[in-house]
Design an enzyme around this catalytic site. Structure first.
Site, mmCIF file in Angstrom:
data_model
loop_
_atom_site.group_PDB
_atom_site.id
_atom_site.type_symbol
_atom_site.label_atom_id
_atom_site.label_comp_id
_atom_site.label_asym_id
_atom_site.label_seq_id
_atom_site.Cartn_x
_atom_site.Cartn_y
_atom_site.Cartn_z
ATOM 1 N N THR A 40 -1.551 3.885 4.483
ATOM 2 C CA THR A 40 -0.705 4.949 4.263
ATOM 3 C C THR A 40 0.534 4.955 5.255
ATOM 4 O O THR A 40 0.027 5.034 6.577
ATOM 5 C CB THR A 40 -1.387 6.466 3.959
ATOM 6 O OG1 THR A 40 -2.315 6.114 2.802
ATOM 7 C CG2 THR A 40 -0.251 7.578 3.735
ATOM 8 N N THR B 192 -4.683 8.062 7.807
ATOM 9 C CA THR B 192 -4.554 6.958 6.952
ATOM 10 C C THR B 192 -5.933 6.353 6.730
ATOM 11 O O THR B 192 -7.035 6.709 7.712
ATOM 12 C CB THR B 192 -3.609 5.837 7.585
ATOM 13 O OG1 THR B 192 -3.598 4.475 6.622
ATOM 14 C CG2 THR B 192 -4.110 5.641 8.915
ATOM 15 N N GLY B 193 -6.398 5.827 5.604
ATOM 16 C CA GLY B 193 -7.570 5.286 5.751
ATOM 17 C C GLY B 193 -8.417 5.564 4.524
ATOM 18 O O GLY B 193 -7.568 6.037 3.310
ATOM 19 N N ARG C 191 -7.322 8.921 -10.373
ATOM 20 C CA ARG C 191 -7.896 9.398 -8.653
ATOM 21 C C ARG C 191 -6.762 9.579 -7.791
ATOM 22 O O ARG C 191 -5.656 8.720 -7.630
ATOM 23 C CB ARG C 191 -8.667 8.233 -8.170
ATOM 24 C CG ARG C 191 -9.239 8.268 -6.792
ATOM 25 C CD ARG C 191 -8.102 7.674 -5.721
ATOM 26 N NE ARG C 191 -8.895 7.794 -4.413
ATOM 27 C CZ ARG C 191 -8.210 7.638 -3.323
ATOM 28 N NH1 ARG C 191 -6.941 7.280 -3.325
ATOM 29 N NH2 ARG C 191 -8.846 7.442 -1.998
ATOM 30 N N SER D 211 0.916 -1.067 0.076
ATOM 31 C CA SER D 211 0.000 0.144 -0.020
ATOM 32 C C SER D 211 0.839 1.233 -0.034
ATOM 33 O O SER D 211 0.381 2.377 0.197
ATOM 34 C CB SER D 211 -1.090 -0.057 1.279
ATOM 35 O OG SER D 211 -0.012 -0.123 2.540
ATOM 36 N N THR E 140 1.722 7.109 -0.259
ATOM 37 C CA THR E 140 0.620 5.781 -0.352
ATOM 38 C C THR E 140 0.720 5.636 -1.743
ATOM 39 O O THR E 140 0.961 6.208 -2.670
ATOM 40 C CB THR E 140 -0.616 6.382 0.135
ATOM 41 O OG1 THR E 140 -1.472 4.983 0.341
ATOM 42 C CG2 THR E 140 -1.346 7.125 -0.540
#
Ligand code: SD4
Length: 340
Positions: free
Chosen positions: A186, A237-238, A214, A84, A204
């Site tokens: 991330t 993060t997320g 994107r 990731s 990330t």
């Protein structure tokens, strides 16, 4: 953790001094370091620990806090097992790995960022070069890649086709849809130097299977990362879409500016977002933060979010509190009552 939130909120409303707030909030003693333990490095996830350790070494050998951020993040970007962050990260829907990264330097409030950059081994270095070598803050796509190549940054060709096929097969063989928390991780890494200056970085490969082009929260200043040298820093993060619509990291720093302990600031930001978002049970977001006083913390929309903390005397993985569904206050109830 007993955060005794109600007491904390009323304390904040009364405008009590920061030190008193810290006690009222019930902040654990390990949420603050002493001056002799500086520097302080905080990052997302257990994999952040190796980056923190590398960053600490840079500082111990006389490097700057920006060097610590950049070279610390190199470790995660180079980790071939990390799916990731970096070029080993998951590809987008077209089978191409597009990376997002940003960096901030507290003194002078400087920032640099790259979005949807392809084939560059260390996007954090590209972000740093944007900050240091151009009059701009953000470069994206092919322009970002061309700039990185021009700067002599290492580029790597990856077989994105093969990777995409593998990813598609793996996805098809999974009985359950991909878990959001497995799908994107991330590194956001924050450094408080012994001299009191602050820097941070974020890197990330973003959401796997994202639409080509994107860009998530991670390269957006104020979303995936924010540093204010007078206050502190925060990183996210997320699921980026649930961070960038709220300027999440900026929000955390602003809560710290109001006197909240970093952990309470992270919780307050998640509660604020959750109250405003009808899909609040699926937010899938987490924040880490540190402040100018050497205090730190993290919080998540779910239980069990782990983050890494490193100082001169310790390096460890901690678990931040999660905001429960019943713990956010009234959904949509933000406007009339001004609550953190
Ligand atoms: C993104 N926030 O692109 C990034 C991904 C991530 O933990 O952080 N995952 O949305």
């Amino acid at each position: 953790m007993d955060m005794t939130r109600r007491k904390f909120v009323s304390g904040a409303a009364l405008g009590l001094a920061t030190t008193t707030l810290s006690k009222i909030s019930g902040a654990e003693p390990d949420g603050e370091i002493k001056k002799g333990e500086m520097p302080l490095i905080v990052s997302t996830w257990p994999f952040g620990k190796a980056s923190n350790d590398a960053g600490l070494k840079v500082l111990q050998e006389g490097g700057t806090i920006l060097d610590a951020v950049e070279q610390g993040i190199w470790v995660t970007e180079s980790d071939v097992h990390n799916q990731s962050v970096g070029l080993a990260g998951a590809p987008n829907a077209a089978g191409v790995v597009q990376l997002d990264s940003c960096i901030m330097y507290g003194p002078g409030h400087k920032a640099g960022s790259v979005g949807a950059i392809e084939g560059i081994r260390h996007p954090i270095s590209a972000a740093r070069r944007v900050m240091e070598k151009t009059p701009h803050v953000m470069l994206v796509g092919e322009g970002a890649r061309m700039f990185a190549l021009e700067q002599g940054l290492e580029s790597i060709e990856v077989d994105t086709h093969e990777k995409y096929e593998t990813w598609k097969k793996k996805r098809a063989s999974e009985k359950q849809p991909l878990r959001k928390d497995k799908n994107h991780d991330t590194i956001a890494l924050l450094v408080l130097g012994a001299d009191g200056n602050i820097a941070g970085g974020c890197s990330t490969s973003g959401l796997s299977g994202k639409l080509p082009g994107r860009v998530g929260d991670s390269p957006i200043i104020g979303s995936g990362l924010y540093v204010d040298n007078d206050v502190g820093a925060a990183g996210a993060t997320g699921l980026g879409e649930n961070v960038m619509r709220y300027c999440g990291s900026f929000l955390v720093v602003e809560f710290m500016r109001q006197g909240l302990h970093p952990q309470e600031a992270c919780l307050a930001a998640i509660r604020r977002i959750a109250r405003q978002d009808p899909r609040h049970t699926e937010l899938s977001i987490s924040f880490v933060a540190l402040d100018k006083h050497g205090r730190y913390g993290a919080a998540s929309s779910a239980q069990g979010f782990q983050y890494s903390v490193t100082t001169n005397s310790k390096s460890e993985v901690l678990t931040g509190p999660g905001v429960g569904n019943l713990d956010i206050g009234e959904v949509g109830g933000n406007r009339p009552k001004i609550k953190p």
